[in-house]
Design a protein around this motif. Structure first.
Motif: not given
Lengths: 166, 166
Positions: A122, A131-135, A137, A155-159
């Motif tokens: 993230f 912030k790490p996203i362990p999984s 896709p 794969f990235e999540i933004y916010g």
DNA sequence: CCTTTAATTCGTAATCATTCCGATTACTTT
DNA sequence: AAAGTAATCGGAATGATTACGAATTAAAGG
């Protein structure tokens, strides 16, 4: 975008410049020594500018722009050349010492995570913290790509992170 | 289970892969008329240049760079201004008529997929062709992000398509 | 320590994509 | 057709990044 954060990062940076990095709660980035190991392995030499750059990234907790790197690094070495900065950012990125991404046309860099297993992030669009996203896709992709040659994925999540929401 | 997930995307996939718009059965991308509807809804006017741009993207099957757009569009309107191209690419992208991504520092554009449900793409790094990935990793993220404000995400797989492997 | 050699850096110019701007043209409505 | 506004044109400006010759510096060997 991230420039407003700069003054903060800076104070922080110089405040604990020679201090010990807080490596609490899952924050496991590559160390400066590990970075040098990689550099030496590829016949890159130890230089003052690389040391300054690595220290900066070691202290930085967020993704930063090339411009922020420049401004910060000029504190330690006024008159450092753009060329030197960009060249070394490219080297570090190529060797996997830095992680590079792009957001709204800006190139962002941060020290490569040293977490053992592959993961994603993230990314806060305000301050660049992660912030790490362990999984991953890729484990869940059901489409048949057997005839394709996969070179990579993103794969990235933004916010906005909790701090920046306030 | 698998086939159910794939059904929609195979249509999209074959539409891209063979370089033709299948106007009889499964049309996969937004049509020019649909694009105009969106433009009119936002008080943008019908112009020759926008028509040329939309036609180009309607025919193009791959992600293309701004430069490729420029070269192609100059065939129809020699002397078209850079400004006009970039301005309209930005407008189309903002309105969701074009899908925009970035690869190796290059901005890439293509006509927005008109698939109903949210999905992602494999992108060929050689030719820019795409293959839809119907699943979305956001469904599978187990990390608790409740204190974060999520603005968006990106999932793309990069590599070479069957044609470009040969 | 001195010399050699190749990497690295400096300083600045050049490049390249993109954006900006004032003047002109075109579209839409009345 | 005229007015009002959006869109375009042409080219200059911007801004990030890269290139390059000259000078400096790090590592290795004697």
């Amino acid at each position: 975008m991230l420039s407003h954060q700069l003054s903060f990062c800076y104070l922080c940076f110089f405040g604990k410049r020679y201090g010990h990095k807080d490596r609490g709660k899952g924050r496991v980035d590559m160390t400066i020594d590990e970075a040098w190991d990689i550099l030496f392995k590829h016949d890159y030499k130890r230089t003052k500018n690389r040391e300054i750059l690595l220290r900066f990234f070691d202290e930085a907790d967020n993704y930063v722009t090339a411009m922020e790197v420049r401004v910060a690094v000029e504190q330690d070495n006024p008159g450092i050349s753009f060329d030197t900065i960009y060249r070394n950012l490219a080297v570090f990125s190529k060797l996997g010492i830095l992680d590079e991404t792009e957001l709204n046309g800006e190139r962002l860099f941060r020290m490569q995570c040293a977490i053992d297993h592959h993961h994603h992030h993230f990314i806060c669009t305000t301050c660049g913290s992660t912030k790490p996203i362990p999984s991953c896709p890729m484990d869940m992709v059901t489409v048949n790509l057997s005839e394709y040659e996969i070179e990579g994925h993103k794969f990235e999540i933004y916010g906005r992170c909790p701090k920046c929401i306030e």
